[in-house]
Design an enzyme around this catalytic site. Structure first.
Site, PDB file in Angstrom:
ATOM      1  N   ARG A   1      12.150  14.503 -45.051  1.00 38.84           N
ATOM      2  CA  ARG A   1      12.076  15.920 -45.461  1.00 38.84           C
ATOM      3  C   ARG A   1      13.301  16.288 -46.309  1.00 38.84           C
ATOM      4  O   ARG A   1      13.209  17.094 -47.234  1.00 38.84           O
ATOM      5  CB  ARG A   1      11.957  16.844 -44.255  1.00 38.84           C
ATOM      6  CG  ARG A   1      13.133  16.792 -43.289  1.00 38.84           C
ATOM      7  CD  ARG A   1      13.071  17.896 -42.257  1.00 38.84           C
ATOM      8  NE  ARG A   1      14.090  17.733 -41.234  1.00 38.84           N
ATOM      9  CZ  ARG A   1      14.605  18.734 -40.546  1.00 38.84           C
ATOM     10  NH1 ARG A   1      14.210  19.974 -40.768  1.00 38.84           N
ATOM     11  NH2 ARG A   1      15.526  18.510 -39.623  1.00 38.84           N
TER      12      ARG A   1
ATOM     13  N   GLU B   1      -0.161  30.487 -44.757  1.00 36.82           N
ATOM     14  CA  GLU B   1      -0.349  29.208 -45.448  1.00 36.82           C
ATOM     15  C   GLU B   1      -1.620  29.151 -46.292  1.00 36.82           C
ATOM     16  O   GLU B   1      -1.625  28.577 -47.380  1.00 36.82           O
ATOM     17  CB  GLU B   1      -0.358  28.068 -44.422  1.00 36.82           C
ATOM     18  CG  GLU B   1       0.973  27.839 -43.731  1.00 36.82           C
ATOM     19  CD  GLU B   1       1.224  28.778 -42.560  1.00 36.82           C
ATOM     20  OE1 GLU B   1       2.314  28.704 -41.961  1.00 36.82           O
ATOM     21  OE2 GLU B   1       0.325  29.590 -42.234  1.00 36.82           O
TER      22      GLU B   1
ATOM     23  N   PHE C   1       0.415  23.009 -40.410  1.00 39.58           N
ATOM     24  CA  PHE C   1      -0.031  24.223 -41.092  1.00 39.58           C
ATOM     25  C   PHE C   1      -0.590  23.920 -42.481  1.00 39.58           C
ATOM     26  O   PHE C   1      -1.577  24.527 -42.904  1.00 39.58           O
ATOM     27  CB  PHE C   1       1.127  25.215 -41.195  1.00 39.58           C
ATOM     28  CG  PHE C   1       1.827  25.464 -39.889  1.00 39.58           C
ATOM     29  CD1 PHE C   1       1.102  25.596 -38.719  1.00 39.58           C
ATOM     30  CD2 PHE C   1       3.208  25.549 -39.824  1.00 39.58           C
ATOM     31  CE1 PHE C   1       1.740  25.817 -37.502  1.00 39.58           C
ATOM     32  CE2 PHE C   1       3.849  25.766 -38.616  1.00 39.58           C
ATOM     33  CZ  PHE C   1       3.123  25.903 -37.455  1.00 39.58           C
TER      34      PHE C   1
ATOM     35  N   HIS D   1       7.526  17.503 -41.161  1.00 39.28           N
ATOM     36  CA  HIS D   1       7.386  17.566 -39.703  1.00 39.28           C
ATOM     37  C   HIS D   1       6.049  17.004 -39.230  1.00 39.28           C
ATOM     38  O   HIS D   1       5.370  17.567 -38.368  1.00 39.28           O
ATOM     39  CB  HIS D   1       7.563  18.999 -39.199  1.00 39.28           C
ATOM     40  CG  HIS D   1       8.944  19.537 -39.392  1.00 39.28           C
ATOM     41  ND1 HIS D   1       9.493  19.744 -40.646  1.00 39.28           N
ATOM     42  CD2 HIS D   1       9.897  19.903 -38.494  1.00 39.28           C
ATOM     43  CE1 HIS D   1      10.726  20.208 -40.514  1.00 39.28           C
ATOM     44  NE2 HIS D   1      10.999  20.314 -39.225  1.00 39.28           N
TER      45      HIS D   1
ATOM     46  N   ASP E   1       9.341  20.272 -30.509  1.00 36.96           N
ATOM     47  CA  ASP E   1       8.399  21.322 -30.910  1.00 36.96           C
ATOM     48  C   ASP E   1       7.050  21.183 -30.205  1.00 36.96           C
ATOM     49  O   ASP E   1       6.268  22.131 -30.166  1.00 36.96           O
ATOM     50  CB  ASP E   1       8.186  21.306 -32.428  1.00 36.96           C
ATOM     51  CG  ASP E   1       9.390  21.845 -33.169  1.00 36.96           C
ATOM     52  OD1 ASP E   1      10.362  22.263 -32.516  1.00 36.96           O
ATOM     53  OD2 ASP E   1       9.376  21.849 -34.418  1.00 36.96           O
TER      54      ASP E   1
ATOM     55  N   ARG F   1      10.540  14.680 -39.800  1.00 35.15           N
ATOM     56  CA  ARG F   1      11.714  15.429 -39.364  1.00 35.15           C
ATOM     57  C   ARG F   1      12.867  14.490 -38.970  1.00 35.15           C
ATOM     58  O   ARG F   1      14.033  14.787 -39.188  1.00 35.15           O
ATOM     59  CB  ARG F   1      11.333  16.288 -38.161  1.00 35.15           C
ATOM     60  CG  ARG F   1      12.487  17.068 -37.545  1.00 35.15           C
ATOM     61  CD  ARG F   1      12.042  17.717 -36.241  1.00 35.15           C
ATOM     62  NE  ARG F   1      13.003  18.696 -35.753  1.00 35.15           N
ATOM     63  CZ  ARG F   1      12.878  19.341 -34.601  1.00 35.15           C
ATOM     64  NH1 ARG F   1      11.825  19.118 -33.842  1.00 35.15           N
ATOM     65  NH2 ARG F   1      13.784  20.204 -34.211  1.00 35.15           N
TER      66      ARG F   1
END
Length: 312
Positions: A10, A58, A83, A109, A117, A167
């Site tokens: 990322r 999104e 998303f 991610h 998460d 991530r």
């Protein structure tokens, strides 16, 4: 031994976008209120006039990206994989895929390594979703070098591209003078005659380590890095299967619909071969430290090594 450099892909995404933005004024970056996490904030700082925060919307972001592409810009629409591929699937399919617009989707991610998460954010289904959209290119780079190259290649490609980033910081394995990135072409990282390991994304480095452990026991594994899931390098996959007679696919994604499925689709038609798919086995993830989750779900070096050894 010197410590291996580790960088999250990322971070590579954000840095590559900012650098590309210097040379190409038609690039515009969109984000869904996650610029600090997706690292598009690096682009925002360098090129604030070409950055649009669409907020936590999104689907709308994909529509804005489609409009910008129709107007001649090259938009990179960015959010977490859950998303970008999950929540916005309809808009990606109908507003970007159907008209075959020049939109690049930067999904960060991805996979189980999102860690704490938890299951709601650990997207292990995005490759499967994006593969089904006609004309969509799906890229899943394995390290910093490859991620930056993938962003550049996505910009140069005419048409929709899905880019998958992680991530967790991962080892840099492609920092070689002869490294070349080409959409649709796999990379042979290690030669071997006993089994072919075909990996993508985060587990590629672990597969190289597992191959070394296998070699110590007299098992020579051929290791192929597949950074492009679609279009798949069918010629390389088929040739390797015929050469070694056994294939193992490894991915930080569900074993349903991802790299393993793509490889099996090809081999069932062109070179029927015994295949072992290593990935997330039709289950949701859970909250926990990324490295512990990779171990629990069988994607660390030792687990990969043991599974391949048993398969052989």
């Amino acid at each position: 031994m010197p410590e291996v450099k580790k960088i999250a892909t990322r971070d590579s995404y954000g840095n590559a976008l900012a650098e590309l933005g210097n040379a190409h004024k038609d690039i515009v970056v969109l984000d869904a209120d996650l610029a600090a996490a997706t690292k598009t904030g690096v682009f925002k700082k360098a090129h604030p006039d070409r950055f649009i925060d669409c907020g936590i919307a999104e689907g709308n972001m994909m529509g804005v990206a489609a409009g910008l592409a129709a107007a001649g810009m090259v938009p990179f629409a960015s959010s977490f994989a859950m998303f970008a591929a999950g929540r916005a699937f309809e808009q990606v399919r109908n507003s970007i895929g159907y008209p075959h617009l020049n939109v690049k989707i930067g999904a960060t991610h991805a996979g189980i390594s999102v860690g704490e998460d938890g299951a709601t954010h650990q997207c292990n289904e995005d490759i499967a979703l994006m593969r089904t959209i006609p004309g969509m290119v799906v890229l899943n780079p394995s390290d910093d070098v490859e991620a930056k190259a993938a962003v550049r290649a996505a910009y140069e490609h005419q048409g929709p591209v899905y880019l998958r980033f992680g991530r967790l910081a991962v080892p840099v394995i492609n920092d070689k003078p002869d490294y070349k990135f080409e959409i649709g072409k796999g990379v042979v990282l290690r030669e071997g005659k006993d089994v072919t390991i075909i990996a993508t994304g985060l587990p590629v480095a672990n597969c190289l380590e597992a191959a070394e452990k296998l070699a110590a026991e007299g098992i020579e594994a051929k290791v192929i890095n597949i950074h492009t899931i679609k279009p798949l390098d069918e010629e390389l996959v088929t040739a390797a299967a015929k050469e070694t007679g056994k294939v193992v696919t490894v991915e930080e994604h569900s074993v349903i619909g991802g790299l393993g499925s793509a490889v099996c689709d090809v081999l069932s038609e062109k070179a029927p071969t015994k295949v072992l798919k290593i990935g997330i086995n039709d289950t949701f993830g859970e909250s926990g430290p990324a490295l512990e989750l990779l171990k629990k779900y069988g994607l660390d070096t030792e687990s990969i090594y043991q599974k391949i050894k048993a398969f052989i």
